[in-house]
Scaffold this active site. Structure first.
Site, PDB file in Angstrom:
ATOM      1  N   ASP A 188       0.824  -1.231   0.000  1.00 49.35           N
ATOM      2  CA  ASP A 188       0.000   0.000   0.000  1.00 49.35           C
ATOM      3  C   ASP A 188       0.853   1.275   0.000  1.00 49.35           C
ATOM      4  OD1 ASP A 188      -1.793  -2.005   0.450  1.00 49.35           O
ATOM      5  OD2 ASP A 188      -2.726  -1.104   2.198  1.00 49.35           O
ATOM      6  N   GLU A 197     -11.766  -0.956   1.656  1.00 48.53           N
ATOM      7  CA  GLU A 197     -10.440  -0.592   2.141  1.00 48.53           C
ATOM      8  C   GLU A 197      -9.932   0.716   1.532  1.00 48.53           C
ATOM      9  OE1 GLU A 197      -8.213  -4.362   3.391  1.00 48.53           O
ATOM     10  OE2 GLU A 197      -8.362  -4.550   1.232  1.00 48.53           O
TER      11      GLU A 197
HETATM   12  C1  FRU Z   1      -5.044  -3.174   1.858  1.00 51.40           C
HETATM   13  C2  FRU Z   1      -4.829  -3.441   3.337  1.00 51.40           C
HETATM   14  C3  FRU Z   1      -5.115  -2.193   4.140  1.00 51.40           C
HETATM   15  C4  FRU Z   1      -4.265  -2.369   5.358  1.00 51.40           C
HETATM   16  C5  FRU Z   1      -3.063  -3.106   4.801  1.00 51.40           C
HETATM   17  C6  FRU Z   1      -2.440  -4.104   5.733  1.00 51.40           C
HETATM   18  O1  FRU Z   1      -4.074  -3.705   1.029  1.00 51.40           O
HETATM   19  O2  FRU Z   1      -5.622  -4.510   3.769  1.00 51.40           O
HETATM   20  O3  FRU Z   1      -6.482  -2.042   4.431  1.00 51.40           O
HETATM   21  O4  FRU Z   1      -3.948  -1.146   5.937  1.00 51.40           O
HETATM   22  O5  FRU Z   1      -3.480  -3.758   3.625  1.00 51.40           O
HETATM   23  O6  FRU Z   1      -1.328  -4.707   5.175  1.00 51.40           O
END
Ligand code: FRU
Length: 428
Positions: free
Chosen positions: A71, A306
């Site tokens: 991310d 997300e």
């Molecule tokens: C999306 C996610 C986010 C979280 C992160 C954890 O890719 O699930 O929501 O912050 O990855 O690795």
């Protein structure tokens, strides 16, 4: 004569109607109106040339060869435009050592930063904070603002608790701020303030860890800073789940009357209760926030909305979120993708783009090749290379994917181009 009279009557009727709707619009804006992404809308997901990314070229380079990188979000100004610090653009990303397994990376995640003068060649600069100062047993996604005093206001998710013997999935939203300076080696982060918990779920609008059930982890994460240009109020938008007791779904969560006649929602779909949360800032330091009812809910549709974001375009509010195929409720056939909604004000009746919301997805022959799409400058979409196939073999990427460019026109979106890996460009 007659037509003039009728015309007059119609126009007075229209004026009365407009006057009558104003209070509703104001109410919707000021009260806790929550838009619904219904089962009726979340149908017919198809890969088209407007929404489907091309296959990854397997000769991609690793931005940080020893790390899994996923991310990603850039340092932006309060209005969402890319920030430039003495000629440098900055991006933050979740990282973990490549020595841990691909799926284990979430358990040891931290936030690193990278800088670049051209928005294309990123130099890895290390973790964005001292691990000892950070909250949580690991840190998950967030957002970063360069404020008017040149300080970085930094929001992230603290997952679990420091030192916990067994990893939990408790999620709290945290804020810190720091200076960002430039020398010959690029940018450096200094003077990081104490990390403070600013939001926890209330169990009413937003589910707590204790209320959560089922195999998919609950959500209270991914804070995204947004200043509403119309009111100048500051907000955090985040990923949540509907709190409180799980009651029966509202009919609107299923769809309109006609749709409901022919659609039987399978039992238990109400447990898929993702929402896009919102909290309003109570002070200039952005350390006190008040939870408000969610902006959008997907009860009966999807458990995870997300990394939500709000992007302004031509006075319209575009709400984006990413989601997975496996988090859709039974009976719905969604895909891993970027989903978008459009409304006329921050709290309004958001309607899914392109009918069902799908904006970007992966090609059908590699449906998980990239993930975590994130809009920059209103048209560049960053993501990371996830699980892809090479000569029929499954491989893990863990680095920036090629940036996609999209156009947004009213309730329609379209992929219009592809740039290099991790490329960001200014707004045009
Ligand atoms: C999306 C996610 C986010 C979280 C992160 C954890 O890719 O699930 O929501 O912050 O990855 O690795």
């Amino acid at each position: 004569m007659k037509t003039r009279k009728t015309y007059k009557m119609i126009s007075s009727l229209m004026v009365i109607l407009a006057i009558l709707t104003i209070p509703f619009l104001i109410l919707r804006h000021n009260t806790g109106y929550t838009s619904i992404w219904s089962r009726q809308q979340a149908q017919n997901f198809k890969c088209t040339k407007e929404n489907t990314a091309p296959n990854i070229n397997p000769n991609f380079k690793l931005t940080a060869p020893n790390l899994w990188v996923w991310d990603t979000w850039p340092l932006v100004k309060k209005d969402g435009s890319l920030a430039v610090v003495n000629g440098y653009k900055v991006i933050f990303a979740l990282t973990a050592s490549r020595n841990v397994g691909w799926n284990k990376r979430h358990d040891v995640a931290g936030i690193s930063y990278f800088c670049s003068t051209d928005g294309e060649n990123w130099v890895y600069k290390g973790l964005a904070y001292n691990v000892e100062d950070a909250l949580g047993s690991r840190q998950w996604a967030g957002s970063a603002i360069l404020d008017e005093n040149g300080m970085v206001q930094f929001f992230y998710t603290a997952t679990g608790r420091k030192g916990e013997a067994v990893r939990t999935f408790e999620q709290r939203l945290v804020k810190t701020k720091f200076s960002i300076n430039v020398d010959k080696g690029g940018v450096h982060i200094t003077n990081c303030s104490k990390h403070q918990v600013i939001l926890e779920p209330d169990g009413v609008y937003y589910q707590t860890m204790q209320q959560a059930k089922g195999p998919i982890i609950y959500s209270f994460r991914d804070p995204y800073f947004f200043e509403d240009p119309k009111t100048k109020k500051d907000y955090l938008i985040f990923e949540g789940n509907k709190g409180g007791k799980i009651e029966k779904m509202k009919p609107e969560n299923i769809g309109d009357k006609l749709f409901r006649k022919n659609h039987i929602a399978p039992r238990g779909v109400e447990n898929f209760n993702g929402n896009v949360g919102i909290a309003v800032a109570q002070n200039k330091d952005l350390t006190r926030f008040k939870l408000l009812p969610p902006l959008l809910e997907a009860v009966g549709v999807n458990q995870q909305l997300e990394r939500p974001q709000i992007v302004m375009k031509k006075n319209k509010y575009y709400l984006f979120t990413i989601s997975h195929k496996f988090t859709y409720a039974q009976g719905l056939n969604g895909v891993d993708g970027l989903y978008g909604f459009c409304g006329n004000s921050l709290r309004s009746n958001y309607k899914p783009l392109n009918g069902n919301g799908l904006v970007i997805t992966n090609p059908t022959n590699d449906p998980y090749q990239t993930y975590s799409w994130y809009l920059v400058s209103g048209h560049d979409v960053l993501s990371f290379i996830n699980e892809y196939h090479f000569n029929g073999q499954l491989r893990y990427g863990g680095t920036f994917a090629p940036t996609l460019q999209i156009s947004l026109k009213g309730y329609k979106s379209k992929i219009i181009g592809r740039l290099g890996e991790g490329v960001v460009t200014p707004a045009h």
